[in-house]
Design a protein around this motif. Structure first.
Motif, short mmCIF file in Angstrom:
data_model
loop_
_atom_site.label_atom_id
_atom_site.label_comp_id
_atom_site.label_asym_id
_atom_site.label_seq_id
_atom_site.Cartn_x
_atom_site.Cartn_y
_atom_site.Cartn_z
N LEU A 353 37.78 49.86 54.41
CA LEU A 353 36.33 49.81 54.51
C LEU A 353 35.75 48.96 53.39
CD1 LEU A 353 35.53 53.57 55.27
CD2 LEU A 353 35.53 51.68 56.88
N ARG A 354 34.62 48.35 53.65
CA ARG A 354 33.90 47.59 52.63
C ARG A 354 32.92 48.51 51.88
NH1 ARG A 354 33.80 41.91 53.38
NH2 ARG A 354 35.01 41.23 55.19
N ILE A 355 32.47 48.04 50.75
CA ILE A 355 31.44 48.74 49.99
C ILE A 355 30.12 48.70 50.76
CG2 ILE A 355 30.22 48.84 47.77
CD1 ILE A 355 33.17 49.47 47.57
N ASN A 356 29.27 49.70 50.54
CA ASN A 356 27.91 49.78 51.10
C ASN A 356 27.88 50.04 52.60
OD1 ASN A 356 26.67 49.32 48.58
ND2 ASN A 356 26.96 47.10 48.81
N LYS A 357 28.90 50.68 53.11
CA LYS A 357 28.89 51.12 54.50
C LYS A 357 28.30 52.53 54.57
CE LYS A 357 31.34 47.77 56.65
NZ LYS A 357 30.88 47.03 57.85
N LYS A 358 27.55 52.81 55.64
CA LYS A 358 27.07 54.16 55.90
C LYS A 358 28.12 54.89 56.73
CE LYS A 358 22.21 52.76 55.91
NZ LYS A 358 20.97 52.66 56.73
N LEU A 359 28.42 56.11 56.35
CA LEU A 359 29.46 56.90 57.01
C LEU A 359 28.86 58.17 57.60
CD1 LEU A 359 32.24 56.64 54.26
CD2 LEU A 359 31.86 55.11 56.21
N ASP A 360 29.12 58.39 58.86
CA ASP A 360 28.67 59.62 59.53
C ASP A 360 29.90 60.34 60.05
OD1 ASP A 360 27.47 61.65 60.92
OD2 ASP A 360 26.59 60.38 62.48
N PHE A 361 30.44 61.27 59.23
CA PHE A 361 31.57 62.08 59.65
C PHE A 361 31.06 63.17 60.60
CE2 PHE A 361 32.61 60.30 55.55
CZ PHE A 361 33.91 59.83 55.73
N TYR A 362 31.85 63.46 61.63
CA TYR A 362 31.39 64.45 62.61
C TYR A 362 32.58 65.12 63.29
CZ TYR A 362 32.46 60.77 66.02
OH TYR A 362 33.09 59.80 66.77
N ILE A 363 32.32 66.31 63.80
CA ILE A 363 33.33 67.04 64.58
C ILE A 363 33.39 66.41 65.97
CG2 ILE A 363 33.93 69.24 65.63
CD1 ILE A 363 32.68 70.63 63.24
N ASP A 364 34.52 65.79 66.26
CA ASP A 364 34.71 65.13 67.54
C ASP A 364 35.18 66.11 68.62
OD1 ASP A 364 34.80 62.83 69.25
OD2 ASP A 364 36.98 62.77 69.00
N TYR A 365 36.01 67.09 68.21
CA TYR A 365 36.52 68.06 69.19
C TYR A 365 37.03 69.29 68.46
CZ TYR A 365 39.80 70.43 72.27
OH TYR A 365 40.47 71.40 72.99
N THR A 366 36.79 70.44 69.05
CA THR A 366 37.45 71.68 68.64
C THR A 366 37.50 72.63 69.82
OG1 THR A 366 37.51 73.50 67.05
CG2 THR A 366 35.33 72.80 67.79
N ASP A 367 38.55 73.43 69.88
CA ASP A 367 38.63 74.47 70.90
C ASP A 367 38.36 75.85 70.29
OD1 ASP A 367 40.94 74.69 69.44
OD2 ASP A 367 42.31 74.48 71.13
N ALA A 368 37.85 75.87 69.07
CA ALA A 368 37.51 77.14 68.43
C ALA A 368 36.21 77.67 69.03
CB ALA A 368 37.34 76.95 66.93
N PRO A 369 36.19 78.92 69.47
CA PRO A 369 34.96 79.48 70.04
C PRO A 369 33.95 79.81 68.94
CG PRO A 369 36.69 81.14 70.00
CD PRO A 369 37.33 79.87 69.53
N GLU A 370 32.70 79.52 69.20
CA GLU A 370 31.66 79.91 68.26
C GLU A 370 31.45 81.43 68.34
OE1 GLU A 370 28.23 77.53 69.14
OE2 GLU A 370 29.12 75.72 68.27
N PRO A 371 30.94 82.05 67.28
CA PRO A 371 30.37 81.44 66.08
C PRO A 371 31.43 81.18 65.01
CG PRO A 371 30.00 83.79 66.02
CD PRO A 371 30.68 83.51 67.33
N TYR A 372 31.17 80.21 64.17
CA TYR A 372 31.98 79.94 62.99
C TYR A 372 31.13 79.20 61.97
CZ TYR A 372 32.53 75.70 65.86
OH TYR A 372 32.29 74.61 66.67
N ASP A 373 31.54 79.28 60.71
CA ASP A 373 30.90 78.51 59.65
C ASP A 373 31.65 77.20 59.47
OD1 ASP A 373 28.81 80.27 58.93
OD2 ASP A 373 30.20 81.49 57.77
N ILE A 374 30.89 76.15 59.13
CA ILE A 374 31.46 74.81 58.95
C ILE A 374 31.40 74.44 57.48
CG2 ILE A 374 31.31 72.37 59.57
CD1 ILE A 374 29.86 73.26 62.14
N TYR A 375 32.54 74.07 56.92
CA TYR A 375 32.64 73.63 55.53
C TYR A 375 33.16 72.19 55.52
CZ TYR A 375 32.22 78.48 53.87
OH TYR A 375 31.79 79.76 53.61
#
Length: 438
Positions: A353-375
């Protein structure tokens, strides 16, 4: 300390710590059900069987499930077998209601084949069963209108115990080690399948049955080599002791993970400078760090004491870790004037990656049933991160499926995400964030 000593320490440190508490819970449940179904006022052991990984003694520290079977009277079976409608569901409801009297403030539910009791640090899954003349248990399945099925866990317990004696403790040590690997890397791998495949490995490689800790690195390499060579398309394996089918429920994902693990350690030996770091990355922070020579430690201290604060946290120090669900994270990479990219695609091409990029990390998939806390955990690594006193690495609850960041300076950074249910980390994922100096 030698690598042999480190394996010894590791195997002892990951042992199940709360078995006594689990046995107390099993006894209290047995006492209640014995009183209801057998008119026994204080019996805490009769008719109750601890099964699953805890019963086979292959569970490790952080294990979040206690599997129990309570043997009910045959008259109870006849009563619910003669039900009009789903007698199996009615049986689960009756057992749940009796246990609710004992645990009025605890969350209970009937779930398919078990009564679930959610204690603070672990969950009990109780099967109301009926012991048959052949030692198997008939149990209720509420799906599709209800039916009776059979399970045979007692021979699995017995074979696990006997085989561990035969291998001088090596069998359970490696059952525990593979669980630690699964929890560190964050993927589903059922306990019975782990125990069965480790059992098969030692039976196929009898020369390893009597080895000591000095050979554990070699055994671990060969165990990963064995696992990576299995057939991903195989539907099931035969369980140790019982020969019940243990199904390949996750498309053999563990085989791909074993390939990665084998590649990481295949060329290493006890003299390799980074051997402990690699094993900690594979098996978790319970594996000891390598002692640093005094001269090197003093040099490191002189260079970085004034600027560098170790702020890193570990999920294992905050919660028990027992990975039961899949979790995949990705990252959208954007910069004004540039086309959007995805970090997973960049990593496949071994890009930076280059410097000064904006990064949006996200949950793409999970099979865990809600509810749960995200860390989330964002860890900066490398010389620049140390010089800037910015390694970060705190484990922070956000309950947000996205984590926004940006590329500020070069280094081999990474981001991890954790899902926590009932105070247990049940899913985790990691993505590397390699930032170059352009």
């Amino acid at each position: 300390m030698s690598l042999s000593d480190d394996f010894n320490t590791f195997c002892n440190d990951i042992l199940l710590k709360n078995r006594a508490d689990m046995e107390t819970s099993a006894g209290e449940i047995a006492k209640k059900l014995n009183n209801v179904y057998y008119d026994l006022s204080s019996e805490k052991e009769e008719h109750m069987y601890i099964v699953g990984s805890v019963g086979r003694e292959s569970a490790i520290k952080g294990s979040s499930d206690l599997d129990l079977i309570f043997d009910l009277p045959n008259e109870t079976y006849k009563k619910f077998d003669n039900y009009t409608g789903n007698g199996q569901s009615a049986l689960l409801q009756e057992v749940k209601d009796h246990l609710k009297e004992r645990y009025p403030k605890t969350k209970l539910r009937g779930d398919g084949q078990v009564v679930v009791i959610e204690f603070t640090n672990y969950t009990v899954e109780l099967v109301p069963g009926f012991k048959q003349s052949d030692g198997k248990f008939k149990y209720p399945d509420t799906h599709d209108g209800g039916s009776w099925k059979k399970t045979d866990p007692i021979p699995e317990k017995e074979e696990s115990k006997n085989f561990d004696i035969e291998t001088g403790g090596n069998f359970l040590n490696f059952c525990h080690t593979i669980r630690a690997w699964k929890n560190k890397k964050g993927f589903k791998f059922s306990g019975l399948l782990i125990d069965t495949l480790v059992y098969n490995f030692f039976n196929d490689n009898t020369s390893y049955k009597a080895v000591g800790y000095d050979a554990y690195l070699e055994v671990l390499k060969e165990l990963f080599n064995y696992l990576k060579g299995l057939n991903k398309q195989q539907s099931y394996w035969y369980a140790l002791g019982s020969n019940q089918h243990v199904y390949n429920t996750d498309n053999g994902n563990f085989i791909d993970k074993a390939k990665e693990a084998y590649e990481e350690i295949k060329d290493l030996d006890e003299e390799s400078e980074n051997i402990n770091d690699v094993l900690r990355n594979l098996l978790g922070t319970e594996f000891p760090k390598k002692e640093v020579a005094t001269e090197q430690a003093n040099l490191y201290k002189g260079l970085y004491t004034r600027k560098y604060r170790n702020t890193e946290e570990f999920i294992e120090r905050k919660f028990p870790v027992d990975i039961r669900y899949n979790l995949v994270i990705d990252c959208k990479v954007t910069q004004d004037g540039w086309r959007d990219q995805w970090l997973s695609a960049i990593l496949k091409q071994r890009g930076l990656l280059r410097i000064n990029k904006k990064l949006d990390f996200y949950i793409d998939y999970t099979d865990a049933p809600e509810p749960y806390d995200i860390y989330w955990k964002v860890k900066n690594e490398g010389e620049v991160a140390i010089q800037k006193d910015c390694i970060r690495g705190q484990v922070i609850r956000t309950n947000n499926k996205h984590q926004k960041e940006r590329t500020d300076f070069k280094g081999p950074h990474y981001v991890e995400c954790y899902l926590v249910k009932n105070n247990v980390c049940v899913a985790r994922a990691r993505i590397n964030v390699p930032i170059g100096n352009f």
